[in-house]
Design an enzyme around this catalytic site. Structure first.
Site, PDB file in Angstrom:
ATOM      1  NE  ARG A 154     -57.864  24.911  68.871  1.00 30.67           N
ATOM      2  CZ  ARG A 154     -57.341  25.514  69.939  1.00 30.67           C
ATOM      3  NH1 ARG A 154     -57.872  25.366  71.112  1.00 30.67           N
ATOM      4  NH2 ARG A 154     -56.307  26.299  69.795  1.00 30.67           N
ATOM      5  CG  ASP A 198     -58.601  24.036  73.902  1.00 35.87           C
ATOM      6  OD1 ASP A 198     -57.544  23.613  74.402  1.00 35.87           O
ATOM      7  OD2 ASP A 198     -59.013  25.204  74.063  1.00 35.87           O
ATOM      8  NE  ARG A 218     -55.098  21.133  70.601  1.00 38.73           N
ATOM      9  CZ  ARG A 218     -55.270  22.127  71.456  1.00 38.73           C
ATOM     10  NH1 ARG A 218     -55.921  21.927  72.566  1.00 38.73           N
ATOM     11  NH2 ARG A 218     -54.805  23.328  71.183  1.00 38.73           N
ATOM     12  CG  ASP A 255     -58.392  25.880  77.519  1.00 35.65           C
ATOM     13  OD1 ASP A 255     -57.455  25.114  77.254  1.00 35.65           O
ATOM     14  OD2 ASP A 255     -58.784  26.775  76.759  1.00 35.65           O
TER      15      ASP A 255
END
Ligand code: X6L
Ligand code: MG
Ligand code: MG
Length: 162
Positions: free
Chosen positions: A91, A94, A82, A96
């Site tokens: 990207r 990711d 990334r 989260d």
């Protein structure tokens, strides 16, 4: 062991391979990957025009603290190549942190629950698949918050096993 929910997304490179590698890296580092949703192909939300995403959600058990888990997620993003250039840009990976047990925190590094969790169908659709009765901060369950008619989210296929 505390339970946490993560949302993963990728829209550059071999998207499926990036997500699968991320799950393997998590599982190698003392995080118990308990449930993995299938893959969803989703229209990009926010940011510049960019390719479609593959998204999935996972339930993990972990002895890591929320901040330790966040550090691990950021390290895996970096390993998977990334590059952080533009805000909300495309990207390779990711990860989260959506929810961590009953923890609420509001710091510069980490806000829990994730503040925009309940607005994003690309998060909610996979999350509802693995945890339909999970209670969101607004009081709805994950299943109640899903909009099955959202044209930006479509089932893409099973995720590779971990
Ligand atoms: C109002 C205004 C409501 C803005 C929501 C939501 C903005 C999410 C940005 C928002 C708002 C974001 C992914 C993505 C991104 C992903 C898909 C973002 C910005 N990550 N689109 N966009 N999947 N489909 O994983 O999340 S970055
Ligand atoms: Mg994100
Ligand atoms: Mg992120």
């Amino acid at each position: 062991m505390p339970t946490a929910y993560l949302s993963l997304g990728a829209n550059l490179g071999d998207r499926e391979a990036n997500l699968t590698s991320a799950l393997h890296r998590l599982a190698e580092t003392g995080v118990i990957v308990r449930r993995v949703s299938s893959l969803y192909e989703t229209a990009p939300v926010g940011g510049p025009p960019q390719p479609p995403y593959l998204n999935l959600a996972v339930e993990v058990g972990t002895a890591l603290s929320p901040r330790e888990l966040l550090r691990l997620c950021l390290a895996i993003e970096a390993e998977l190549g990334r590059v952080r250039t533009e805000h909300w840009g495309p990207r390779t990976l990711d990860i989260d942190l959506l929810l961590y047990e009953g923890v609420t925190s509001d710091g510069p590094e980490l806000t829990l629950p994730h503040p925009r969790l309940a607005e994003r169908q690309f998060v909610l659709a996979p999350l509802a698949e693995i945890a339909p009765d999970l209670r969101l901060p607004d009081g709805r369950t994950a299943a109640e918050a899903v909009d099955p008619g959202d044209p930006g989210v479509r089932a893409w296929g099973p995720a590779a096993g971990v």
